[in-house]
Design a protein around this motif. Structure first.
Motif, short mmCIF file in Angstrom:
data_model
loop_
_atom_site.label_atom_id
_atom_site.label_comp_id
_atom_site.label_asym_id
_atom_site.label_seq_id
_atom_site.Cartn_x
_atom_site.Cartn_y
_atom_site.Cartn_z
N ASN A 63 0.80 -1.04 0.01
CA ASN A 63 0.06 -0.08 0.03
C ASN A 63 0.90 1.29 -0.14
O ASN A 63 1.98 1.20 0.76
CB ASN A 63 -0.85 -0.13 1.22
CG ASN A 63 -2.07 -0.76 0.95
OD1 ASN A 63 -2.72 -0.80 -0.07
ND2 ASN A 63 -2.46 -1.52 2.26
N ILE A 64 0.77 2.25 -1.05
CA ILE A 64 1.13 3.53 -0.80
C ILE A 64 0.25 4.72 -0.40
O ILE A 64 -1.13 4.46 -1.10
CB ILE A 64 1.53 3.69 -2.28
CG1 ILE A 64 2.67 2.74 -2.79
CG2 ILE A 64 2.24 5.27 -2.49
CD1 ILE A 64 4.00 2.60 -2.02
N PRO A 65 0.70 5.47 0.30
CA PRO A 65 2.03 5.60 1.02
C PRO A 65 2.35 4.61 1.98
O PRO A 65 1.24 4.09 2.47
CB PRO A 65 1.74 7.01 1.49
CG PRO A 65 0.23 7.34 1.88
CD PRO A 65 -0.29 6.60 1.06
N LYS A 160 0.16 12.43 2.81
CA LYS A 160 0.44 13.41 1.71
C LYS A 160 -0.53 12.87 0.55
O LYS A 160 -1.00 11.91 0.60
CB LYS A 160 2.12 13.33 1.16
CG LYS A 160 2.98 13.69 2.21
CD LYS A 160 3.04 15.36 2.51
CE LYS A 160 4.27 15.76 3.21
NZ LYS A 160 4.04 17.21 3.49
N ASP A 161 -0.71 13.76 -0.40
CA ASP A 161 -1.50 13.70 -1.59
C ASP A 161 -0.47 12.87 -2.63
O ASP A 161 0.50 13.26 -3.03
CB ASP A 161 -1.68 15.14 -2.11
CG ASP A 161 -2.83 15.78 -1.36
OD1 ASP A 161 -3.57 15.08 -0.67
OD2 ASP A 161 -3.02 16.89 -1.53
N TYR A 162 -1.24 11.77 -3.08
CA TYR A 162 -0.83 11.12 -4.22
C TYR A 162 -1.91 10.94 -5.29
O TYR A 162 -2.67 10.36 -5.27
CB TYR A 162 -0.39 9.70 -3.71
CG TYR A 162 0.81 9.90 -2.72
CD1 TYR A 162 2.22 9.84 -3.29
CD2 TYR A 162 0.57 9.95 -1.52
CE1 TYR A 162 3.05 9.85 -2.28
CE2 TYR A 162 1.88 9.97 -0.59
CZ TYR A 162 3.13 10.02 -1.19
OH TYR A 162 4.18 10.30 -0.33
N LEU A 173 -3.90 8.17 -6.68
CA LEU A 173 -2.75 7.09 -6.71
C LEU A 173 -2.53 6.33 -5.50
O LEU A 173 -1.90 5.28 -5.62
CB LEU A 173 -1.63 7.80 -7.38
CG LEU A 173 -1.84 8.41 -8.74
CD1 LEU A 173 -0.34 9.03 -9.07
CD2 LEU A 173 -2.33 7.54 -9.89
N SER A 174 -3.21 6.72 -4.38
CA SER A 174 -2.99 5.99 -3.22
C SER A 174 -3.60 4.44 -3.19
O SER A 174 -4.48 4.40 -4.13
CB SER A 174 -3.50 6.61 -1.80
OG SER A 174 -3.05 8.19 -1.72
N GLY A 175 -2.97 3.67 -2.49
CA GLY A 175 -3.42 2.24 -2.51
C GLY A 175 -2.60 1.14 -3.03
O GLY A 175 -1.37 1.33 -2.58
N LYS A 176 -2.99 0.11 -3.73
CA LYS A 176 -2.10 -0.96 -4.13
C LYS A 176 -1.00 -0.58 -5.25
O LYS A 176 -1.44 -0.18 -6.25
CB LYS A 176 -2.77 -2.19 -4.32
CG LYS A 176 -3.57 -2.92 -3.20
CD LYS A 176 -2.84 -3.19 -2.17
CE LYS A 176 -3.51 -3.94 -1.26
NZ LYS A 176 -2.72 -4.78 0.06
N TRP A 177 0.17 -0.88 -4.92
CA TRP A 177 1.12 -0.47 -5.92
C TRP A 177 1.87 -1.97 -5.94
O TRP A 177 2.22 -2.65 -5.03
CB TRP A 177 2.17 0.65 -5.94
CG TRP A 177 1.57 2.08 -5.80
CD1 TRP A 177 0.53 2.55 -5.38
CD2 TRP A 177 2.31 3.01 -6.96
NE1 TRP A 177 0.61 3.86 -5.74
CE2 TRP A 177 1.32 3.99 -6.73
CE3 TRP A 177 3.25 2.85 -7.95
CZ2 TRP A 177 1.87 5.41 -7.45
CZ3 TRP A 177 3.70 4.19 -8.40
CH2 TRP A 177 2.86 5.25 -8.33
#
Length: 352
Positions: A63-65, A160-162, A173-177
């Protein structure tokens, strides 16, 4: 001024040796070049062109971040590659776009659909990458981020903002990477910042201005002194006196920012070197022609360089209106703590 601090003067005298400086800088640069050369040569992502849309079946997921030290990969320095596929609607095409990637520890290079869109070489700046309309396409798009982690925990800073934005549309863009280790490495060799040694910044940036008429000084600093807050008052008192001598004005107004909030809140009261340094800054108001802008509510728990500088500037301006320009009608600050007394089972606080 440096003579008031024997240990600092001793270090300053050491670095008056130009040959020593050249030797240190040459050695540091060689060590840094060797570290990056070895890292790049062993990076599987560079060897196999991971910046393009490659098969990621054997990539892990997180998960990101977040920081990869909390993942199965563990606490490793070096290069880690990240990949995320997103669906871009037709109405986001044909417009200049912006990629917001919060903050990253430490350096990053970013590619969208194989196109390079931006890079940042160290951890503190916010990642804001603008790119032209032709990079995105309708349907599936691939974002690749190559992170170089020099030391500590690498990854994407929390809270932070992604985001990817184009026109009025935004994709979170947060979530699974997906991620994969490109190369593991020892921490990068430390650097000696000679310009930060005692009197280095003064000689380079203050002394050359000595013959200019300076209206006032605005000062925002103190984070690097939280390791020894007790010394800060005497350092700042001496600095103010020295600048007033440098600029031939014993009444030179000196307005400074009290350190903002930083780091996670603690569940129970505890000692805090940051709070102690803020108190030293408050005590500095005893010096004539000084003023302090409070910023305790303007910081970010996860960022030693909080982004909101506009409100800091406004508060400095309000202090200047009062101290320098004599505007007594403007409310330039909130109440200031004066004393505390016990009254039965109550504590009574008084404010100026």
């Amino acid at each position: 001024a440096i003579k008031n601090f024997p240990q600092l003067e001793k270090e300053q005298l050491k670095f008056k040796d130009d040959q020593l400086i050249k030797q240190i800088e040459s050695s540091d640069q060689a060590a840094s070049n060797a570290w990056y050369a070895q890292l790049n040569a062993s990076d599987e992502g560079l060897k196999n062109n991971w910046k393009n849309n490659i098969n990621d079946d054997n990539w892990a997921e997180m998960n990101i971040p977040g920081y990869w030290s909390n993942e199965p990969i563990g606490k490793v320095n070096g290069v880690v590659w990240f990949k995320k596929e997103i669906d871009v609607p037709q109405n986001m095409l044909g417009k200049p776009a912006k990629l917001l990637l919060g903050r990253i520890v430490d350096a990053d290079s970013v590619f969208i659909n194989g196109n390079f869109v931006g890079t940042t070489s160290y951890q503190y700046p916010p990642r804001r990458y603008l790119f032209n309309a032709g990079v995105l396409k309708a349907g599936k798009n691939t974002v690749i981020v190559r992170i170089v982690n020099n030391s500590g925990n690498g990854g994407f800073v929390l809270d932070k903002d992604y985001l990817l934005t184009a026109g009025n549309d935004t994709i979170n863009l947060s979530g699974k990477w997906k991620y994969k280790l490109g190369a593991a490495s020892k921490p990068s060799p430390s650097q000696t910042f000679v310009r930060w040694k005692p009197v280095g910044l003064y000689n380079a940036m203050i002394a050359p201005l000595a013959n200019f008429n300076i209206k006032a000084a605005l000062w925002y600093q103190g984070e690097a002194n939280t390791y020894n807050p007790k010394e800060y008052f005497s350092l700042m008192k001496t600095l103010i006196s020295d600048w007033r001598r440098t600029f031939h004005n014993q009444n030179l107004p000196f307005i400074y920012v009290q350190l903002p909030n930083f780091m996670e809140a603690k569940e129970f009261p505890s000692e805090s070197s940051w709070a102690e340094l803020r108190e030293q800054q408050r005590n500095l108001l005893a010096e004539k022609n000084t003023a302090m802008a409070v910023a305790i509510d303007l910081g970010e728990w996860n960022d030693i360089h909080p982004l909101n500088k506009k409100d800091v500037g406004i508060r400095l301006a309000l202090q200047a209106e009062n101290l320098i320009y004599g505007d007594k009608k403007t409310v330039f600050a909130g109440p200031t703590f004066k004393s505390i007394t016990a009254a039965g089972n109550h504590l009574v606080l008084s404010f100026n």
